[in-house]
Design an enzyme around this catalytic site. Structure first.
Site, PDB file in Angstrom:
ATOM      1  N   GLY A 151      42.024  26.804  44.237  1.00 57.46           N
ATOM      2  CA  GLY A 151      40.904  27.439  43.526  1.00 57.46           C
ATOM      3  C   GLY A 151      40.660  26.824  42.154  1.00 57.46           C
ATOM      4  CB  VAL A 195      42.890  29.574  37.991  1.00 58.97           C
ATOM      5  CG1 VAL A 195      44.166  29.665  37.167  1.00 58.97           C
ATOM      6  CG2 VAL A 195      41.756  30.337  37.310  1.00 58.97           C
ATOM      7  N   GLY A 248      34.546  30.850  35.401  1.00 57.05           N
ATOM      8  CA  GLY A 248      35.241  32.138  35.347  1.00 57.05           C
ATOM      9  C   GLY A 248      35.044  32.957  36.604  1.00 57.05           C
ATOM     10  CE  LYS A 254      39.112  42.426  35.533  1.00 58.28           C
ATOM     11  NZ  LYS A 254      38.679  41.176  36.137  1.00 58.28           N
ATOM     12  NE  ARG A 313      30.303  34.743  35.677  1.00 58.07           N
ATOM     13  CZ  ARG A 313      31.594  34.880  35.351  1.00 58.07           C
ATOM     14  NH1 ARG A 313      32.141  34.086  34.445  1.00 58.07           N
ATOM     15  NH2 ARG A 313      32.343  35.802  35.920  1.00 58.07           N
ATOM     16  CG  HIS A 352      34.535  32.810  28.974  1.00 61.13           C
ATOM     17  ND1 HIS A 352      33.876  32.082  29.924  1.00 61.13           N
ATOM     18  CD2 HIS A 352      35.376  33.642  29.650  1.00 61.13           C
ATOM     19  CE1 HIS A 352      34.306  32.439  31.126  1.00 61.13           C
ATOM     20  NE2 HIS A 352      35.214  33.380  30.990  1.00 61.13           N
ATOM     21  CD  GLU A 396      35.384  39.476  32.703  1.00 60.23           C
ATOM     22  OE1 GLU A 396      35.762  39.754  33.858  1.00 60.23           O
ATOM     23  OE2 GLU A 396      35.809  38.500  32.073  1.00 60.23           O
ATOM     24  CB  CYS A 433      39.214  34.074  30.900  1.00 60.40           C
ATOM     25  SG  CYS A 433      38.033  34.821  32.028  1.00 60.40           S
ATOM     26  CG  ASN A 471      36.439  29.818  31.453  1.00 61.12           C
ATOM     27  OD1 ASN A 471      35.882  28.908  30.837  1.00 61.12           O
ATOM     28  ND2 ASN A 471      36.314  29.968  32.756  1.00 61.12           N
ATOM     29  CB  THR A 472      39.708  27.338  33.824  1.00 62.11           C
ATOM     30  OG1 THR A 472      38.766  26.479  33.187  1.00 62.11           O
ATOM     31  CG2 THR A 472      38.992  28.161  34.866  1.00 62.11           C
TER      32      THR A 472
END
Ligand code: NAP
Length: 348
Positions: A13, A15, A179, A204, A234, A241, A201, A148, A326-327
């Protein structure tokens, strides 16, 4: 030192591929096993993956077979980039079987005995590991990283929290496509568009900082009382981000003091000289139009966050922009740094 064998779950994937890329030349860790879903299992990695980077798949890794995420992998540390829907029980099986699991998934972030760690911010929360092992009778354990958007927010606000106290923040995010995972958002939905909703999101972002900034006590984490109001979007950037933040502090500060606190900030990873620790975790840009995702996401190899546009706020106290990869910092790089911390603190 002999390198420690590590595996990646969800290795095909968004990540997962970052894990593979960052681990390919890691001085402490040796990538020995790759797992993914039934779709990929049984194939060599180079055939299973839709590789996202311009350089070739590292030679040795390309030939590794992709296997099912079952706890018989030749590794001591397992990095999890599994979807939240499936990660929970799989990570538990690994921890029970003696592996250290450093996870990006949301499944165990709020478990009271699982540390939710941003390495520079709350390294002391690793003390929860002892409680986790005792309570669950596991030989291994699970450590999670934040979402993230949370990671870059708490990292950038940490020096302000330490020096002036942070009571509340309003955060508007502009979150990159990566993301959403490899097949996250269809082109027809996002091109020429902004999506004002990312499922789960905002919740979180409101919740995770309370645990991360919580106080470690012998009974567990006592959550911080900080209030976060998040608006998540998004946008059609690939990585990085951007967050527009208004923050309320407990004590007055001048702009100069804020800049000084941000630039001078160093954490435990810098103190220990961990291989993935950026020399300066927070960079401040002084131009009026920075930070920008395209220009600033690779600051500190993607492991630093970039802050700019620090200016007074007529509703709360201060406004600023925060950018993070983010990743990398928000996912794979952050989880690798957490694992380095685990090793350096003698918990492996
Ligand atoms: P992704 O691109 O959709 O990748 C998912 C990976 O999990 C793939 O390797 C997939 O394998 C594997 N997988 C899917 N279902 C599986 C199953 N039932 N059993 C075993 N493996 C399975 O997602 P991602 O963006 O990399 O995100 C991975 C995790 O990190 C998620 O929990 C996400 O919330 C979290 N995270 C992501 C970011 C980000 O910026 N992307 C940031 C922080 C945290 P196949 O290729 O074989 O299907």
């Amino acid at each position: 030192m002999e390198r420690i064998p590590v595996a990646v779950l969800g290795s095909t994937g968004m990540v997962g591929q970052w894990f593979v890329r960052l681990l390919a030349s890691h001085p402490w860790f040796e990538l020995t096993a790759l797992a993914a879903s039934d779709r990929s299992a049984g194939k060599p990695y180079r055939e299973a993956v839709r590789w996202i980077f311009p350089e070739e798949i590292p030679e040795r890794v390309g030939g590794l077979p992709v296997v099912a995420p079952e706890p018989d992998l030749p590794a001591r540390i397992v990095f999890s980039a599994l979807p939240g829907e499936v990660a929970g029980p799989i990570e538990e099986e690994f921890a029970q079987s003696g592996y250290v699991v450093s996870s990006n998934a949301r499944s165990h972030r709020y478990d009271p005995d699982v540390p939710l760690v941003v390495a520079e911010v709350n390294p002391d929360h690793l003390a929860l590991v002892e409680l986790q092992r005792k309570r669950r009778g596991w030989k291994g354990f699970i450590v999670t990283g934040g979402n993230c958007s949370t990671v870059q927010l708490v990292l950038a606000l940490e020096p302000l929290r330490r020096r002036f106290g942070v009571e509340a923040a309003v955060v508007t995010t502009m979150q990159a496509l990566s993301g959403a995972g490899f097949s996250g958002v269809p082109g027809n939905a996002i091109l020429d568009n902004v999506l004002p909703y990312i499922p789960g999101e905002e919740e979180k972002l409101a919740r995770e900082p309370r645990k991360i900034w919580g106080r470690m006590t012998p009974q567990g984490i006592e959550e911080a009382g900080v209030r976060i109001s998040a608006h998540c979007h998004r946008v059609a950037t690939l990585d990085g981000h951007l967050e527009a933040v208004s923050v309320k502090l407990s004590r007055p500060a001048t702009e100069g003091e804020l800049v000084e606190a941000l630039e001078a900030f160093r954490g435990r990873p810098q103190q220990l000289g961990l291989p993935s620790a950026p020399a300066q975790p927070i960079l401040v840009r002084h131009e009026p139009d920075r930070p920008q995702p395209r220009l600033d996401r690779y600051a500190g190899g993607g492991m630093s966050v970039v802050v700019g546009r620090i200016r007074p706020c007529s509703v709360l106290d201060w406004r600023l922009e925060i950018l993070g990869h983010n990743t990398v910092r928000g996912a794979a790089g952050g989880a690798i740094l957490n694992a380095e911390l685990v090793v350096a603190e003698g918990l492996l």
